[in-house]
Design an enzyme around this catalytic site. Structure first.
Site, PDB file in Angstrom:
ATOM      1  N   LYS A   1      42.550 123.760 -39.446  1.00  0.00           N
ATOM      2  CA  LYS A   1      42.176 124.224 -38.098  1.00  0.00           C
ATOM      3  C   LYS A   1      41.191 123.253 -37.469  1.00  0.00           C
ATOM      4  CE  LYS A   1      37.785 125.563 -39.212  1.00  0.00           C
ATOM      5  NZ  LYS A   1      36.578 124.852 -38.763  1.00  0.00           N
TER       6      LYS A   1
ATOM      7  N   ASP B   1      36.723 131.964 -42.676  1.00  0.00           N
ATOM      8  CA  ASP B   1      37.811 131.195 -42.066  1.00  0.00           C
ATOM      9  C   ASP B   1      39.175 131.482 -42.696  1.00  0.00           C
ATOM     10  OD1 ASP B   1      35.979 130.011 -40.401  1.00  0.00           O
ATOM     11  OD2 ASP B   1      36.017 128.050 -41.390  1.00  0.00           O
TER      12      ASP B   1
END
Ligand code: ATP
Length: 305
Positions: free
Chosen positions: A9, A137
């Site tokens: 990401k 995350d």
């Protein structure tokens, strides 16, 4: 044997609020999944064992601290499997400690791989809860696409995006510790006299201009709205990152920012040709170890067909 592919990401917006009494920061975090990713392969085994390949493999711990091992054990415990058996191989392309959530991605991939290998059929909602236990995350790596993360980043709201955006990632030599970058962010805020606690710093909000740029597939508007509150801290700890950001911008990137807590730098470019050219220029610039052209958004952790 099951192989699961999982994206890295970049945070196109990382708004960092003040330090909470629980030690976390309130975040407004717009996650964006890119095609640069890892693969985790699960095969039947004795106990939970790990191997890793790739240019950064030497920096990946293969003991129980690895999020892949923790994910396998957590899923097994959830289903009452006392003695889980699996060998997990990580084919690592995401830079380690690079601010691209590589470890979190592998943890998400391991949940999906073990779920399939052990034929558990765990509902997505449950996998997301287990992912949040593993780390802030990890849930996003299961979902992929683009999402707004609130709280520590683990409360996710998927966002609408039109089309594909092209990116280049400049990989630094060595990593940065995420807690150290948050501490430096707090220190810089204290030094500037603004204070660093959640009573001093306003709760961060997603930028409406950034959300509109994503929804409209407008790369120039997204480039203008890219924002990372951790960037001054990452650059303070690694002053050379300023040279990397400048090199990518001079090579034609339309937007540049440090990815998450760094030290990887992310460059938004207008198309795939520009991505190849900017990656080449960054590799030649001497300001990074290597550079990768990629694109997104892409889906989250999923078995390779
Ligand atoms: P984030 O962006 O979420 O802060 P990061 O991309 O900066 O993370 P990671 O690559 O996830 O950092 O690694 C941070 C540390 O986590 C590593 O230094 C390593 O000790 C540990 N770690 C645990 N599991 C893994 C894994 N599967 N791959 C890489 N590192 C891992």
């Amino acid at each position: 044997m099951i192989t699961v592919r999982v994206p890295a990401k970049v945070n196109v917006q990382l708004g960092v609020g003040g330090l909470r009494t629980d030690g976390f920061h309130e975040l407004a975090n717009v996650f964006f999944a890119v095609a640069l990713g890892d693969e985790v392969t699960a095969t039947p085994g004795d106990g939970v064992t790990l191997t890793c390949s790739g240019p950064d493999a030497h920096a990946v711990p293969l003991d129980d601290s690895n999020l892949v091992a923790r994910a396998a054990r957590l899923l097994a415990a959830h289903h009452g499997i006392a003695d889980p058996g699996v060998h997990l191989h990580i084919a690592k392309a995401i830079p380690v400690a690079g601010g691209m959530a590589g470890g979190s991605a592998d943890g998400a991939a391991a949940l999906v791989a073990c779920d399939a290998l052990w034929q558990l059929d765990t509902p997505l909602d449950t996998l997301l809860e287990l992912a949040a236990e593993l780390g802030s995350d990890v849930p996003f790596a299961l979902l992929g696409g683009v999402a707004l993360g609130r709280g520590r980043g683990e409360i996710l709201q998927p966002l609408t995006v039109d089309g594909t955006f092209h990116w280049v990632f400049a990989v630094a030599d060595g990593g940065l510790s995420t807690p150290a970058v948050f501490r430096e962010c707090d220190r810089l805020r204290e030094e500037a006299g603004t204070g660093s606690s959640d009573t001093d710093v306003p709760v961060p909000e997603a930028d409406p201009a950034l959300l509109a740029a994503l929804a409209g597939g407008d790369a120039a508007a997204l480039a203008a709205a890219l924002a990372n509150d951790l960037q001054p801290a990452a650059v303070s700890l690694r002053p050379g990152l300023a040279d990397t950001l400048k090199a990518g911008t001079e090579a034609g990137a339309i937007g540049a920012l440090v990815s998450g807590s760094g030290p990887t730098c992310a460059f938004l470019v207008k198309d795939a040709d520009a991505a190849a050219a900017v990656a080449e220029a960054l590799r030649a610039s001497g300001t990074c170890r290597t550079a990768h052209a990629t694109y997104g958004p892409v889906p989250g952790a999923a078995p390779v067909a």
